[in-house]
Design an enzyme around this catalytic site. Structure first.
Site, PDB file in Angstrom:
ATOM      1  N   ALA A  73      24.347 -22.422  19.174  1.00 29.77           N
ATOM      2  CA  ALA A  73      24.084 -21.242  18.352  1.00 29.77           C
ATOM      3  C   ALA A  73      24.554 -19.925  18.998  1.00 29.77           C
ATOM      4  CB  ALA A  73      22.600 -21.179  18.000  1.00 29.77           C
ATOM      5  N   ASP A 112      17.706 -24.061  17.469  1.00 34.43           N
ATOM      6  CA  ASP A 112      18.727 -23.489  16.588  1.00 34.43           C
ATOM      7  C   ASP A 112      18.127 -22.461  15.659  1.00 34.43           C
ATOM      8  OD1 ASP A 112      19.972 -26.217  17.413  1.00 34.43           O
ATOM      9  OD2 ASP A 112      21.606 -24.979  16.648  1.00 34.43           O
ATOM     10  N   ARG A 115      30.533 -24.730  20.287  1.00 32.68           N
ATOM     11  CA  ARG A 115      29.307 -25.092  19.572  1.00 32.68           C
ATOM     12  C   ARG A 115      28.135 -24.505  20.339  1.00 32.68           C
ATOM     13  NH1 ARG A 115      27.854 -26.865  23.755  1.00 32.68           N
ATOM     14  NH2 ARG A 115      26.082 -27.854  22.745  1.00 32.68           N
TER      15      ARG A 115
END
Lengths: 367, 367
Positions: B56, B247, B54
């Site tokens: 970005a 993000d 996980r």
């Protein structure tokens, strides 16, 4: 309020046996509903200490009944010394809870210098019941006044009113109605369509476990969210009103409440959403003016953060959440400055969060 | 960075077998350290979707390697249709992650209109490795620029610098260094005394589990707190600086990051604490101007809120946290408006969070 369709208070005298006080055991809620019997003052201490009961108003009333049980179970000599000791013992069960001490002292004052007989025992039970009634009255009045706020929003919006609340300032923390939840229950009973966003309220999850449970049992539409979520919802018009409770309120309107309350107040402020605090005047500390500087913040067991209790399908279990090597801090409360508070909903009415307005509602406190 | 004293990246080609890509399985961290093998594009989709990996930047690099695996495992006719389908499939694994789409498209552009042979496969692997190297470079540069901010605070304060971070924008979210953590690691390596407040980051607890873990493995002093706590710490002078990741960032400086970031930005703002966002320019979406209106916010499985995963001493288990009857909502991100951001720490330097300043650092984007 209702649990499984049946009307309850959080504490009552056992039907047919006034030597037993019964409380809802809140430790396994919402997964298991059990009644816990208080027969001795030691049971009462245990129930408060181990959070069988919690919430400032309920703790106070439970301790008051504890004084009655102390009286009832006295057997020997030196009654006065005995009852003073039991009062101190009960007060030590949760040292930071101010109205626990108030309730015990009120009971002690009532008992001392009286002759111990069945009449005194009966009157002491009545006295404890009086404290319980007062808490119900507070919730009822707060509910009525707060209802107006929800009604006004509904009249403007003509759609379901979205209310966000943090922690459990519900009837499970009190006797009936609750504080922050009281206006919600009143509005729901009146048929005003509403929906409550329930903050999980880490680390002890009182929102996810207790507020969600009690709203569900009353049939109030609600959605549980992580504590991080409220700001996003407010940015997107999904919150019309915030109502929280208060553990301690300054005479200037600063509010000490469950940790995280301040963050929601900031978000409400940033999005022009009214942020109300519902509180009985018993939580107002008439002697302090600066909440940030003068209200001591309780730090609690770090295990509340590093571990979490949940239901594994058959019992409550604790699981670890952080690495062994990491340090943890656990602050119980934060202070929301009065400037972020739209108003205080008290048993005497609603006022703005400043000294002048508070004293207008409680003129007898202006010393 | 280090785990158990050994240097790691989050993703690498298996030693001696270039048909296998290996990643750190982040699902059981910090309690169990395991390596997860990616052999097919479906493994890659699974790893991204189920959060084996996980963050970005790491998602982007993993998807890039996924395109390589897609190529490697092609067996049949219609290569172009096949590879476009696989690209779409990979992109659908996490819809909010903009650089997942960028990475996949970059790989797809590279692959399309070429002849499928061993040379292309080798060059595609090199291309994926290039994206990985770029992310390491980004972290390194962000670390160097951000180090200056921490150094300046230390020079003024002459005492340990307290930094608050939310979620995991650490090296586990990237390849090495991290984004929000890069300045922290650089400062720590330089001997600047510092301490990090780590937000637990419900519902998935990436702070409590991953940031705490990686800081601990690198020997950086830190304390895990409930997400509700940051405001209180800031009110009491216990936070000097906030650094978070992003993000997705608009060209105007609005920042979409893990849900709850906005609340910390509000508290930093209310207490005059600088709130910085560390981000590689790959998270900047050059086409949007209004983060609140234009960035779609991913809603995730409600089980992430209604249940929690923790370590029972021998394995990861899930326990229930809320009543069966209660509804749950789970929003993954929120948007912090540029007005609350003191600056963006990018691989090209630090700029204020506005279009003019961003374009001064990235003039080639001014189209």
């Amino acid at each position: 309020m209702k649990i499984q369709g049946k009307q309850y208070h959080t504490i009552w005298v056992k039907n047919g046996n006034s030597a037993v006080i019964q409380v809802i055991d809140q430790r396994k809620l919402p997964f298991k509903f059990e009644i816990f019997d208080l027969i001795t003052v030691e049971d009462t201490y245990f129930a408060i200490r181990e959070m069988v009961v919690r919430g400032a108003p309920l703790i106070g009333v439970t301790a008051a009944y504890g004084m009655y049980l102390a009286l009832l179970n006295f057997d020997g000599n030196g009654f006065e010394k005995y009852i003073i000791e039991k009062a101190d013992y009960l007060k030590s069960s949760r040292p930071t809870a101010v109205n626990l001490a108030f309730a015990v002292d009120e009971m002690l004052d009532f008992i001392l210098n009286k002759k111990l007989n069945t009449d005194l025992i009966e009157k002491t039970l009545e006295k404890a019941y009086g404290l319980k009634e007062k808490e119900i009255y507070f919730g009822n009045k707060i509910g009525e006044f707060g209802l107006n706020i929800i009604e006004q929003i509904y009249e403007q919006k003509k759609e379901s009113v979205n209310i966000l609340t943090h922690c459990n300032a519900g009837w499970l923390a009190c006797i009936d109605w609750g504080t922050a939840t009281a206006p919600i229950y009143k509005a729901h009973k009146k048929g005003i369509p509403l929906h409550v966003w329930v903050d999980e309220t880490r680390p002890r999850n009182q929102g996810a476990r207790l507020t969600a449970f009690e709203l569900g049992e009353e049939g109030v539409p609600h959605t549980v969210i992580a504590d991080n979520t409220g700001g996003h919802l407010m940015q997107h018009g999904k919150v019309d009103l915030v109502i929280v409770g208060s553990d301690r309120t300054t005479i200037t309107g600063d509010v000490a409440n469950k940790i995280g309350t301040y963050l929601k107040a900031l978000a409400a402020n940033d999005n022009n959403i009214p942020f109300y605090v519902a509180l009985p005047s018993t939580t107002i500390d008439w002697e302090i003016e600066n909440g940030l500087k003068e209200i001591p913040i309780e730090t609690r067991d770090t295990k509340e953060v590093s571990e979490i209790e949940g239901w594994n399908g058959s019992e409550m279990v604790s699981v670890k959440l952080i690495p062994e090597k990491s340090k943890v801090a656990n602050y119980g409360f934060d202070v929301t400055p009065a400037r972020l508070v739209a108003g205080l909903i008290t048993e005497r009415g609603i006022c703005t969060a400043d000294k002048k307005s508070i004293l207008e509602l409680f003129p007898e406190k202006n010393i």
